[in-house]
Design a protein around this motif. Structure first.
Motif, PDB file in Angstrom:
ATOM      1  N   UNK A 116      10.583  -0.538 -44.017  1.00 35.20           N
ATOM      2  CA  UNK A 116      10.799   0.886 -44.265  1.00 35.20           C
ATOM      3  C   UNK A 116      11.981   1.445 -43.489  1.00 35.20           C
ATOM      4  N   UNK A 117      12.527   0.686 -42.554  1.00 38.37           N
ATOM      5  CA  UNK A 117      13.665   1.143 -41.752  1.00 38.37           C
ATOM      6  C   UNK A 117      14.958   1.039 -42.556  1.00 38.37           C
ATOM      7  N   UNK A 118      15.974   1.809 -42.177  1.00 38.35           N
ATOM      8  CA  UNK A 118      17.303   1.587 -42.759  1.00 38.35           C
ATOM      9  C   UNK A 118      17.718   0.128 -42.539  1.00 38.35           C
ATOM     10  N   UNK A 119      18.388  -0.450 -43.504  1.00 38.02           N
ATOM     11  CA  UNK A 119      18.708  -1.878 -43.461  1.00 38.02           C
ATOM     12  C   UNK A 119      19.424  -2.279 -42.171  1.00 38.02           C
ATOM     13  N   UNK A 120      20.247  -1.397 -41.641  1.00 37.75           N
ATOM     14  CA  UNK A 120      21.029  -1.735 -40.446  1.00 37.75           C
ATOM     15  C   UNK A 120      20.169  -1.895 -39.205  1.00 37.75           C
ATOM     16  N   UNK A 121      18.924  -1.432 -39.247  1.00 38.03           N
ATOM     17  CA  UNK A 121      18.065  -1.486 -38.065  1.00 38.03           C
ATOM     18  C   UNK A 121      16.865  -2.419 -38.240  1.00 38.03           C
ATOM     19  N   UNK A 122      16.807  -3.116 -39.341  1.00 37.67           N
ATOM     20  CA  UNK A 122      15.668  -4.014 -39.551  1.00 37.67           C
ATOM     21  C   UNK A 122      15.765  -5.244 -38.663  1.00 37.67           C
ATOM     22  N   UNK A 123      14.594  -5.683 -38.244  1.00 37.38           N
ATOM     23  CA  UNK A 123      14.497  -6.857 -37.372  1.00 37.38           C
ATOM     24  C   UNK A 123      14.294  -8.106 -38.230  1.00 37.38           C
ATOM     25  N   UNK A 124      14.902  -9.204 -37.815  1.00 39.67           N
ATOM     26  CA  UNK A 124      14.669 -10.491 -38.470  1.00 39.67           C
ATOM     27  C   UNK A 124      13.371 -11.062 -37.893  1.00 39.67           C
ATOM     28  N   UNK A 125      12.255 -10.604 -38.418  1.00 38.89           N
ATOM     29  CA  UNK A 125      10.956 -10.942 -37.855  1.00 38.89           C
ATOM     30  C   UNK A 125      10.592 -12.401 -38.131  1.00 38.89           C
ATOM     31  N   UNK A 126      10.234 -13.118 -37.086  1.00 34.50           N
ATOM     32  CA  UNK A 126       9.827 -14.517 -37.195  1.00 34.50           C
ATOM     33  C   UNK A 126       8.484 -14.666 -36.495  1.00 34.50           C
ATOM     34  N   UNK A 127       7.518 -15.224 -37.177  1.00 33.55           N
ATOM     35  CA  UNK A 127       6.187 -15.408 -36.603  1.00 33.55           C
ATOM     36  C   UNK A 127       6.273 -16.337 -35.391  1.00 33.55           C
ATOM     37  N   UNK A 128       5.594 -16.003 -34.289  1.00 41.95           N
ATOM     38  CA  UNK A 128       5.684 -16.828 -33.068  1.00 41.95           C
ATOM     39  C   UNK A 128       5.339 -18.288 -33.322  1.00 41.95           C
ATOM     40  N   UNK A 169      13.274  -7.550 -29.026  1.00 41.80           N
ATOM     41  CA  UNK A 169      14.405  -8.429 -29.365  1.00 41.80           C
ATOM     42  C   UNK A 169      15.070  -8.034 -30.689  1.00 41.80           C
ATOM     43  N   UNK A 170      14.945  -6.774 -31.055  1.00 35.25           N
ATOM     44  CA  UNK A 170      15.624  -6.260 -32.244  1.00 35.25           C
ATOM     45  C   UNK A 170      17.051  -5.899 -31.829  1.00 35.25           C
ATOM     46  N   UNK A 171      17.962  -6.820 -32.063  1.00 34.55           N
ATOM     47  CA  UNK A 171      19.339  -6.645 -31.576  1.00 34.55           C
ATOM     48  C   UNK A 171      20.006  -5.423 -32.186  1.00 34.55           C
ATOM     49  N   UNK A 185      11.537 -18.149 -17.699  1.00 30.47           N
ATOM     50  CA  UNK A 185      11.097 -17.549 -18.963  1.00 30.47           C
ATOM     51  C   UNK A 185      10.734 -16.078 -18.789  1.00 30.47           C
ATOM     52  N   UNK A 186      10.674 -15.596 -17.527  1.00 28.56           N
ATOM     53  CA  UNK A 186      10.263 -14.226 -17.268  1.00 28.56           C
ATOM     54  C   UNK A 186      11.470 -13.330 -16.967  1.00 28.56           C
ATOM     55  N   UNK A 187      11.239 -12.035 -17.047  1.00 27.67           N
ATOM     56  CA  UNK A 187      12.228 -11.003 -16.702  1.00 27.67           C
ATOM     57  C   UNK A 187      13.485 -11.063 -17.565  1.00 27.67           C
ATOM     58  N   UNK A 188      13.268 -11.119 -18.872  1.00 28.65           N
ATOM     59  CA  UNK A 188      14.387 -10.993 -19.813  1.00 28.65           C
ATOM     60  C   UNK A 188      14.408  -9.564 -20.356  1.00 28.65           C
ATOM     61  N   UNK A 189      15.563  -9.140 -20.818  1.00 32.24           N
ATOM     62  CA  UNK A 189      15.686  -7.812 -21.407  1.00 32.24           C
ATOM     63  C   UNK A 189      15.479  -7.896 -22.915  1.00 32.24           C
ATOM     64  N   UNK A 190      15.340  -6.733 -23.524  1.00 34.37           N
ATOM     65  CA  UNK A 190      15.187  -6.666 -24.971  1.00 34.37           C
ATOM     66  C   UNK A 190      13.768  -6.440 -25.442  1.00 34.37           C
ATOM     67  N   UNK A 191      12.828  -6.255 -24.494  1.00 35.14           N
ATOM     68  CA  UNK A 191      11.451  -5.958 -24.889  1.00 35.14           C
ATOM     69  C   UNK A 191      11.325  -4.500 -25.306  1.00 35.14           C
ATOM     70  N   UNK A 192      10.295  -4.194 -26.078  1.00 32.26           N
ATOM     71  CA  UNK A 192      10.153  -2.840 -26.607  1.00 32.26           C
ATOM     72  C   UNK A 192      10.067  -1.794 -25.501  1.00 32.26           C
ATOM     73  N   UNK A 193       9.415  -2.135 -24.371  1.00 29.83           N
ATOM     74  CA  UNK A 193       9.261  -1.140 -23.311  1.00 29.83           C
ATOM     75  C   UNK A 193      10.516  -0.958 -22.459  1.00 29.83           C
TER      76      UNK A 193
END
Length: 413
Positions: free
Chosen positions: A192-204, A250-252, A25-33
């Protein structure tokens, strides 16, 4: 009904706490940092300079070379390799529960010829394999510790008077169950982001977290309060993340576009995160950088120490009996769970319809549809207090309207 843990329950030991058996479960890519702009943002908030990391700041602000460091939950060893290679630490010892990660850490240390040693243990036990440390590093480790009081107290006992405890860690909501105000702020920043960059936000989803990694943010909310019991805080910086972390991680769309297109989008999100965090730095930040010294006076009050030990033991025993849950579900957790169940029900109904159409095409008799099972969502919708609250939750109203349209379409068939 809420989901429960499956047969392969997370490892649980009343003496040492919750541990994650599966290190995958650790060391996956796609995190904000993983984004260079975010790294610069975190550096600026931690040290005042986008080009200066926390470790470089520790070196210059202390002017020290530490003799021996203990690195908590070291994983594959990248943190201590960097500290020793930079000359900040002469030697280091890493501890972790995952033996497969320690195999990698040992191999990398040997290949680089670095004075690093590794021991497999559950950090919750605070059974440190060596002593003589003048530096303890918590890099994204403390938020995986169940027995925070036991571990932090032990570190205060372990360090000399001039020793340092350095923490660069997640300090946000327990198991990422974010408060409504924070989720709303992140949601608005995303919208507020352009539609092409919005994240499909899902509550944990808490039931999923209890299975995949029951240690994730298990007591992140306790890190600073417990640290202040045993340490004098010399340097604290709120790194933010309350808005930017859920929008960028994880914002693809962000990770798949060219850097020149993504740059302005990330800057917009980070500006919103800056404003959100600065309004209440410690109360709103998800991450923090701390440099602290042990406070000996805290270790001499035997009566108070006994109270804290008993409180922690009771908390962990009650959580074990409750399947790993420490607190009641948040409003958003309950709502998103109900929406998830409705989504799963819709998927099942679609599969049933497709199967019926297939049977018709082959001339088979189609049994009458079964009546739908009682729905928790229907009961919630009937409650005027819930209806009023849902109107204030980002994303809930569109989801409910979509569900109504689907039901209407299904009834018309």
């Amino acid at each position: 009904m809420r989901s429960t843990n499956p047969a392969e329950d997370p490892a649980e030991d009343a003496a040492t706490g919750t541990v994650a058996r599966d290190s995958s479960v650790y060391y996956h890519s796609g995190y904000w940092n993983d984004l260079a702009q975010v790294q610069a943002y975190l550096n600026r908030r931690a040290t005042g300079d986008p080009a200066v990391s926390w470790s470089a700041h520790l070196a210059t602000s202390t002017g020290r070379t530490f003799a021996k460091a203990l690195v908590l939950n070291c994983g594959n060893g990248w943190v201590e390799r960097g500290l020793v290679a930079a000359g900040l630490v002469k030697e280091a010892v890493g501890v972790d529960f995952a033996e497969d990660l320690l195999v990698t850490a040992r191999a990398e240390a040997d290949a680089a010829g670095l004075p690093l040693r590794y021991h497999q243990l559950d950090t919750n036990s605070a059974a440190w394999p060596e002593d003589g440390f003048d530096l303890v590093i918590n890099h994204a480790a403390g938020h995986h510790v169940a027995y925070v009081d036991r571990v932090f107290r032990s570190i205060a006992e372990l360090l000399p008077d001039d020793g340092l405890f350095v923490s660069y860690d997640y300090l946000g909501a327990h198991r990422n169950q974010y408060p409504t105000a924070q989720w709303e702020a992140a949601w608005q920043a995303n919208q507020a982001l352009p539609a092409a960059f919005r994240h499909d936000m899902v509550y944990p989803h808490l039931p999923t977290m209890l299975v995949t990694d029951p240690t994730e943010a298990i007591h992140a909310e306790l890190i600073m309060p417990v640290m202040r019991r045993y340490f004098e805080i010399e340097h604290f910086r709120a790194l933010g993340g309350g808005v930017a972390y859920p929008v960028l991680t994880f914002n693809t769309a962000v990770f798949s576009h060219p850097a020149e297109e993504v740059g302005p989008v990330v800057e917009q999100v980070l500006a919103a995160d800056d404003a959100w965090t600065d309004a209440d730095p410690e109360g709103r930040t998800l991450f923090g950088y701390v440099v602290a010294r042990p406070r000996r006076s805290a270790l001499s009050d035997a009566e108070q120490l006994a109270v804290w030990t008993a409180e922690e033991g009771d908390r962990e025993r009650l959580a074990t009996a409750a399947g790993g849950r420490y607190y009641p579900d948040t409003f958003l957790s309950g709502l998103y769970e109900d929406l998830d169940q409705a989504k799963r029900g819709r998927a099942g109904a679609t599969a049933e319809r497709d199967a019926a159409v297939a049977r018709l095409s082959h001339g088979a008799a189609v049994p009458p549809p079964l009546p739908p099972p009682p729905s928790r969502l229907a009961r919630l919708r009937a409650d005027p207090r819930v209806r009023a609250a849902v109107k204030r939750v980002p994303g809930a109203r569109p989801a409910v309207l979509a569900l109504r349209r689907w039901r209407a379409a299904r009834a018309a068939r």
